[in-house]
Each structure stands twice: as C-alpha cells, then as structure tokens.
Write an enzyme that holds these catalytic residues in place. Structure first.
Site, short mmCIF file in Angstrom:
data_model
loop_
_atom_site.label_atom_id
_atom_site.label_comp_id
_atom_site.label_asym_id
_atom_site.label_seq_id
_atom_site.Cartn_x
_atom_site.Cartn_y
_atom_site.Cartn_z
N CYS A 77 2.86 -9.47 4.17
CA CYS A 77 3.26 -8.24 3.49
C CYS A 77 2.13 -7.20 3.58
O CYS A 77 1.00 -7.45 3.15
CB CYS A 77 3.58 -8.51 2.03
SG CYS A 77 3.92 -7.01 1.10
N ILE A 78 2.44 -6.05 4.12
CA ILE A 78 1.40 -5.06 4.39
C ILE A 78 0.83 -4.47 3.10
O ILE A 78 -0.39 -4.29 2.98
CB ILE A 78 1.92 -3.95 5.35
CG1 ILE A 78 0.77 -3.06 5.79
CG2 ILE A 78 3.05 -3.15 4.72
CD1 ILE A 78 1.11 -2.16 6.96
#
Lengths: 130, 92
Positions: A77-78
């Site tokens: 997840c960025i």
C-alpha cells in the site's frame, strides 16, 4: 481455490510468519494466490533495509524469496508505505528522500488493489496483530 | 453463510474473543492461533458450544493440552478450513 492474502503486521510479528506459512501451504495444496497485499505495518515486510538478528528467522527475506520464487503479485500500500518511510526509487525522487528501500518483486500501489483482489479471489484471508 | 473466526489475541488480555463469541453463528467456527491459543483455557469457549480449532504449533509451543471440545490443525488444515467455511474473519 483463489486466495487473496492481506498482511497488516510487520515482519517481526508472529502473524507475519503465520501468513507466510499459510501462503506456502496454499500453493503447496494446489491453490492460487491472486495477490498479496501488504497494508499498515505489513509494509515493513517489503523494506530491504531490515536486518534480522542472527538467532532469529529473517521473515522479511523469506517473504521476498517466496514472492520471487512463485512470481506472485505482491502489492505494498503506497499510502501506508510513504508514512512509514518505505520508498521505491520513484517515490524517493518525488519527495526528495535520500533512501530507497523498496524494489522488485514488490510494487507500490493503492488500496484499490486490495478491493480488486477480493473481487477476483474466492477467499480473502487477513493476518495481523500478535 | 458460515464464517471461520480467526483469533490471535489472548482472551486474558483483551475482549476480542468475547466480541467474537457474541457474533458467532451456529454454523461458524473459531480458529485460535498465536496467543489466541490460550483460549483453550478460557471458560467462555467451553460454555458457548461453538466449534473450536487451534493451530497445532501454537498450542504445542505453549504446552496447552487439547481439550476434547477442540481440534488441532496444521497449516494445510488451516487452508482447508478457510475453504470449508464461506468467509474468514480475522479479529485483527
């Protein structure tokens, strides 16, 4: 059976090892893992600057080897990664940070990838906590 | 629709297992793992009568004897449980 696996805990948490052993057992049983999604503290599993004590299992390395060996879709997840200082070269350049600690086989992307994986999979299995 | 509830927190340190038991349906089951394995020593599980599984390595590591109302599974067994039940809900 198609599995999507989400990991919410860091590599030093027992639940990270459980997720890895579950994923290995799923593949060994002839099942498919459509995506691994590393969320919240799970993003630490993808950092290549983790140094595990010599007398402990290096779960981050085992994750990396497992993902590479089976060419799995491993998404980090960025948003969770940026706030924890887990950056690939593109993000390090974008935010002028000196360190890059995320590289292949990991890929930074958004939460939508978890939603997409749950649509494609028969089961979503989450691992986190202790 | 049946659900496998995965609990990894000890019931003696927080209330996740109690919350889980409140929503547990008659077709559901609970898989205890990690410190959640201490649930084998918790009276709530015995009285509720819900199906209980424990991850073998976690009960062994804690030297918890297996009561007759619970079954132990290895990782392939964990995978199979996740298939046998329609959904897996992990109490993170």
């Amino acid at each position: 059976m198609k599995f999507a696996i989400a990991l919410f805990s860091a590599a030093h948490a027992p639940s990270s090892r459980r997720a890895l052993l579950f994923a290995q057992a799923a593949l060994a049983g002839g099942h498919e893992i459509v995506r691994l999604f590393f969320y919240q503290d799970g993003v630490y599993s993808a950092s290549n600057t983790i140094v595990a004590p010599q007398d402990e299992q290096d779960i981050a390395r085992q994750w990396r080897e497992f993902v590479s060996a089976h060419q799995l879709d491993a998404v980090v997840c960025i948003a969770a990664a940026l706030r924890r200082g887990v950056l690939d070269s593109e993000e390090a350049a974008r935010y002028q940070r000196s360190a890059v600690n995320l590289e292949a086989p990991w890929e930074l992307s958004g939460l939508g990838q978890l939603h997409d994986a749950t649509q494609a999979a028969d089961r979503l299995i989450c691992f986190g906590g202790p | 629709m049946s659900t496998l509830h995965v609990v990894s927190h000890s019931p003696f340190t927080d209330s996740r297992l109690d919350s889980c038991l409140r929503v547990c349906g008659s077709d559901d089951a609970i898989l205890l793992c990690g410190d959640g394995a201490y649930g084998l020593r918790h009276p709530a599980l015995l009285t509720k009568g819900v199906k209980v599984f424990v991850l073998a390595e976690d009960s062994l590591a804690r030297n918890l004897p297996l009561p007759d109302w619970a079954d132990c599974v290895d990782y392939p067994g964990f995978v199979q449980l996740s298939i046998d039940y329609d959904k897996v809900n992990t109490w993170l």
